[in-house]
Design an enzyme around this catalytic site. Structure first.
Site, PDB file in Angstrom:
ATOM      1  N   ASN A 130      48.552 -53.984 -51.349  1.00 57.02           N
ATOM      2  CA  ASN A 130      48.815 -55.114 -52.228  1.00 57.02           C
ATOM      3  C   ASN A 130      47.596 -55.524 -53.051  1.00 57.02           C
ATOM      4  O   ASN A 130      47.733 -56.193 -54.066  1.00 57.02           O
ATOM      5  CB  ASN A 130      49.320 -56.313 -51.423  1.00 57.02           C
ATOM      6  N   GLN A 186      55.201 -53.792 -51.156  1.00 54.74           N
ATOM      7  CA  GLN A 186      54.741 -53.587 -52.533  1.00 54.74           C
ATOM      8  C   GLN A 186      55.464 -52.433 -53.235  1.00 54.74           C
ATOM      9  O   GLN A 186      55.314 -52.265 -54.441  1.00 54.74           O
ATOM     10  CB  GLN A 186      53.229 -53.346 -52.573  1.00 54.74           C
ATOM     11  N   CYS A 207      46.519 -64.571 -49.802  1.00 58.53           N
ATOM     12  CA  CYS A 207      46.290 -65.077 -48.445  1.00 58.53           C
ATOM     13  C   CYS A 207      44.821 -65.330 -48.178  1.00 58.53           C
ATOM     14  O   CYS A 207      44.466 -66.159 -47.365  1.00 58.53           O
ATOM     15  CB  CYS A 207      46.822 -64.090 -47.431  1.00 58.53           C
TER      16      CYS A 207
HETATM   17  C1  LIG Z   1      53.496 -60.212 -49.648  1.00 59.46           C
HETATM   18  C2  LIG Z   1      53.259 -59.141 -48.653  1.00 59.46           C
HETATM   19  C3  LIG Z   1      53.649 -59.304 -47.315  1.00 59.46           C
HETATM   20  C4  LIG Z   1      54.255 -60.578 -46.806  1.00 59.46           C
HETATM   21  O1  LIG Z   1      55.554 -60.766 -47.277  1.00 59.46           O
HETATM   22  P1  LIG Z   1      56.206 -62.242 -47.223  1.00 59.46           P
HETATM   23  O2  LIG Z   1      57.615 -62.033 -47.602  1.00 59.46           O
HETATM   24  O3  LIG Z   1      55.440 -63.075 -48.207  1.00 59.46           O
HETATM   25  O4  LIG Z   1      56.043 -62.725 -45.817  1.00 59.46           O
HETATM   26  C5  LIG Z   1      53.452 -58.253 -46.450  1.00 59.46           C
HETATM   27  N1  LIG Z   1      52.898 -57.101 -46.865  1.00 59.46           N
HETATM   28  C6  LIG Z   1      52.508 -56.907 -48.139  1.00 59.46           C
HETATM   29  C7  LIG Z   1      51.932 -55.595 -48.537  1.00 59.46           C
HETATM   30  C8  LIG Z   1      52.675 -57.913 -49.070  1.00 59.46           C
HETATM   31  O5  LIG Z   1      52.271 -57.724 -50.325  1.00 59.46           O
END
Ligand SMILES: *Cc1c(COP(=O)(O)O)cnc(C)c1O
Length: 385
Positions: free
Chosen positions: A151, A179, A324
């Protein structure tokens, strides 16, 4: 120039078609899918149809799809669910240093319960080598979790190769495909995965809903107890509207994915090439195995946070890594794992493109960023420009 959103890896705006598909389930079709009368049956029918759609897009069977509250829950459910169900078989879990914290922290949380964890390194492009995975496997390895694409830097992992190695060894393989869902073809058979998690809000669907593929015959200890929903693997009244939205968003993404990837790749490369003209700038991640919408660069002598504030003043929404970790002063664990120094990693900027991104926006960003970089560098005691 109106506001420019270049943070699609953090979340995406919901599509109108998705909202339209969801609306009835907030209104007239409000039934509980477990009820026997008409309202309940219609809600149940909507769930069945959504499950069929998601399953078909993944090349899976409907009973292999578990609806979740999103990517974080999917990762937690896969990792803890396997760990608790198979702990008598072994207590060793393998993951990589560049995972999303939903995976990394789920795996690490199991250490407190006597599990042994191997966190694999990555190369300077952020790639996990299949050979490293093979070397890490032990007789007591029960699970390997490696993300499909990162991500922060957009690097796409050789999941198919890694999956074949893990399968041959007899361990389970989970991939965080948050992603790549809606971007790449996700056929669970081709990918050699046993578990795959995805999230609706990263693909123009609603927040708070996702899916976990769990191959038939693979046991999962539930995280949430209290009802027979999702074939006893996740209790709780189903989020019918959200699930309908997820299926719609995935379906639309699949239809448009080819043309949209081509469009985004052109824009991405225009942006990368423009940014590379700025002195003391490093592009992070692989230029070959890369998500079509990801740009990640480090500007030496600059703090990512001041860059973001300056971009915001110009109407540009971007990120310094993952949503995050912003708010904390720690540099990205992904960039550090790729061998960047703390100092360089602090100057990182992630721009992630999406459906709304145009060439005009790219050119505006390319006009503003060099000015901001130069101004910030002039204020840096380390910079001798
Ligand atoms: C955004 C993301 C998550 C978390 O997903 P949520 O639906 O926001 O809990 C997990 N892994 C990756 C690679 C992300 O980009």
């Amino acid at each position: 120039m109106s506001k420019i959103y270049m943070d699609h890896a953090a979340t995406t705006p919901m599509r109108q078609e998705v909202l339209d598909a969801m609306l009835p389930y907030f209104g007239t079709e409000f039934g509980n899918a477990s009820s026997v009368y008409g309202w309940g049956r219609r809600a149940h029918q909507a769930l069945d149809e959504a499950r069929d759609t998601v399953a078909e897009l993944l090349g899976a069977a409907a009973n292999e799809i578990i609806f979740t509250s999103g990517g974080s829950e999917g990762a937690n459910m896969a990792i803890k669910g396997i760990a608790w169900a198979y702990q008598t078989k072994g207590k060793h879990i393998v993951t990589s240093a560049i995972e999303h914290h939903a995976v990394l922290d789920s795996v690490l949380s199991l250490k407190k319960h006597g599990f042994d964890v191997t966190v694999l390194p990555v190369d300077e492009e952020g790639l996990v080598s299949p050979a490293t995975v093979e070397e890490a496997l032990r007789p007591d390895t029960i699970l390997v979790s490696i993300m499909h694409a990162n991500n922060e830097v957009g690097t796409i992992q050789p999941i198919r190769e890694i999956g074949a190695i893990v399968r041959e060894h007899g361990a389970f393989f989970h991939t965080d495909a948050v992603q790549t869902a809606g971007v790449l073809d996700l056929n669970v058979g081709d990918l050699n995965v046993d578990l795959l998690s995805l999230s609706a809000h990263k693909l123009y669907g609603p927040k708070g809903v996702g899916a976990l593929y769990c191959r038939k015959g693979v046991r999962l200890e539930p995280l949430i107890h209290g009802g027979a929903q999702e074939r006893r693997r996740r209790a709780g009244t189903e989020n019918v509207a959200g699930i309908v939205g997820l299926a719609k968003a995935l379906e639309l993404a699949r239809q448009e994915q080819g043309a949209e990837n081509e469009r985004l790749t052109t824009l991405r490369d225009r942006l990368i090439q423009g940014l590379q003209k700025i002195p003391a700038t490093k592009v992070n991640g692989s230029l070959v195995h890369r998500l079509p919408n990801n740009v990640n660069v480090c500007f030496q002598y600059i703090e990512g946070e001041s860059m973001l504030l300056n971009l915001d003043l110009k109407g540009i929404a971007a990120s310094s890594g993952s949503a995050c970790t912003s708010g904390s002063l720690d540099p990205s664990h992904v960039l550090l794992a790729m061998g960047l120094t703390h100092e360089i990693a602090h100057g990182s900027l992630r721009l992630t493109l999406g459906r709304s991104t145009t060439e005009t926006e790219i050119d505006y960003v390319l006009q503003e960023i060099p000015v901001i970089v130069e101004r910030l560098r002039q204020m840096s005691p380390l910079y001798q420009g």
